[in-house]
Enzyme design. Structure first.
Site, mmCIF file in Angstrom:
data_model
loop_
_atom_site.group_PDB
_atom_site.id
_atom_site.type_symbol
_atom_site.label_atom_id
_atom_site.label_comp_id
_atom_site.label_asym_id
_atom_site.label_seq_id
_atom_site.Cartn_x
_atom_site.Cartn_y
_atom_site.Cartn_z
ATOM 1 N N SER A 120 -64.761 20.833 -31.094
ATOM 2 C CA SER A 120 -63.865 21.617 -30.301
ATOM 3 C C SER A 120 -64.161 21.739 -28.802
ATOM 4 O O SER A 120 -65.303 21.683 -28.380
ATOM 5 C CB SER A 120 -63.698 22.952 -30.772
ATOM 6 O OG SER A 120 -62.797 23.766 -30.251
ATOM 7 N N TYR A 144 -67.123 30.833 -33.616
ATOM 8 C CA TYR A 144 -66.683 29.925 -33.545
ATOM 9 C C TYR A 144 -66.976 28.553 -32.596
ATOM 10 O O TYR A 144 -67.522 27.710 -33.123
ATOM 11 C CB TYR A 144 -65.150 29.792 -33.733
ATOM 12 C CG TYR A 144 -64.192 28.352 -33.644
ATOM 13 C CD1 TYR A 144 -64.379 27.756 -34.810
ATOM 14 C CD2 TYR A 144 -63.974 27.802 -32.735
ATOM 15 C CE1 TYR A 144 -63.742 26.538 -35.083
ATOM 16 C CE2 TYR A 144 -63.048 26.569 -32.767
ATOM 17 C CZ TYR A 144 -63.066 25.891 -33.783
ATOM 18 O OH TYR A 144 -62.590 24.660 -33.795
#
Length: 221
Positions: A120, A144
């Site tokens: 990401s 995350y």
């Protein structure tokens, strides 16, 4: 050995994973689209059982796509729930390691082995510390982004350990999938848009290794 490439995509039930699997199949590959129903990347026994059922003598492309956001609750610094962070890491980091280790013997039987780890842009330390970048301004999440940053380092370590193998991390970009909706995001980019960079690395001639890339080019670590 057949000339048909064989690819395994985890987290392929929906979203970017499904789009990657569909895109590779459309390009003539034999694709094993693994879902949590048949492969739970957080469970040692599930991964071992899945690998034992694999009937091909080699694997050309492993796309480690399975991942979770963990939601926003329990990830805000100052209000962190360690159980939430552990669950995120169990899928996004340890799940990748489990599956990769289980399929390394088959990858090493390929003439052109490739591992593509779906990371990401939120993992970029550079972007997160640049006051002019949106990631630095948005609300902080302890789990995350850090799980994906750890995944990037694992990607580099596998690339260093296996110089004859292409091992890369990709930033698919935010897409209007269920994953984004779980975070309260409404986005125009599609799952197919997000899948494009993984498909490119899976199909290009002479792929790089130890890189972190998006559709726009190199992502700063």
């Amino acid at each position: 050995m057949s000339d048909t490439k064989i690819a395994l995509v985890t987290g392929a039930a929906r979203g970017i994973g499904a789009a990657i699997a569909e895109g590779l199949a459309a390009r003539g590959m034999t694709v094993i689209a693994a879902t949590r129903a048949d492969l739970d990347v957080t469970d040692d026994d599930s991964v071992a059982a899945f690998a034992s059922r694999y009937r091909h003598d080699h694997l050309d492309i492993l796309v480690n796509n399975a991942g979770i956001s963990g939601g926003r609750e329990g990830q805000t610094p100052g209000q962190v729930d360690p159980a939430v962070i552990r669950a995120v890491y169990e899928t996004n980091l340890f799940g990748v390691i489990r599956v990769t280790e289980a399929f390394l013997p088959r990858l090493r039987e390929s003439a052109d082995p490739r591992i593509i780890n779906v990371s990401s842009g939120t993992a970029s330390l550079h972007w997160n510390t640049d006051p002019s970048h949106g990631f630095a301004a948005r609300g902080a999440m302890a789990g995350y982004p850090s799980s994906k940053a750890a995944l990037n380092m694992v990607t580099v370590q596998y690339a260093n350990a296996f110089p004859g193998m292409s091992v890369n991390a990709v930033a698919p970009g935010a897409c209007g999938t269920d994953f984004a909706k779980d975070l309260g995001l409404s986005l125009e980019r599609t799952a197919a848009d997000g899948a494009a960079i993984a498909i490119r690395l899976a199909t290009m001639d002479k792929p790089p290794t130890a890189t972190f890339v998006s559709d726009e080019g190199t992502v700063p670590w």
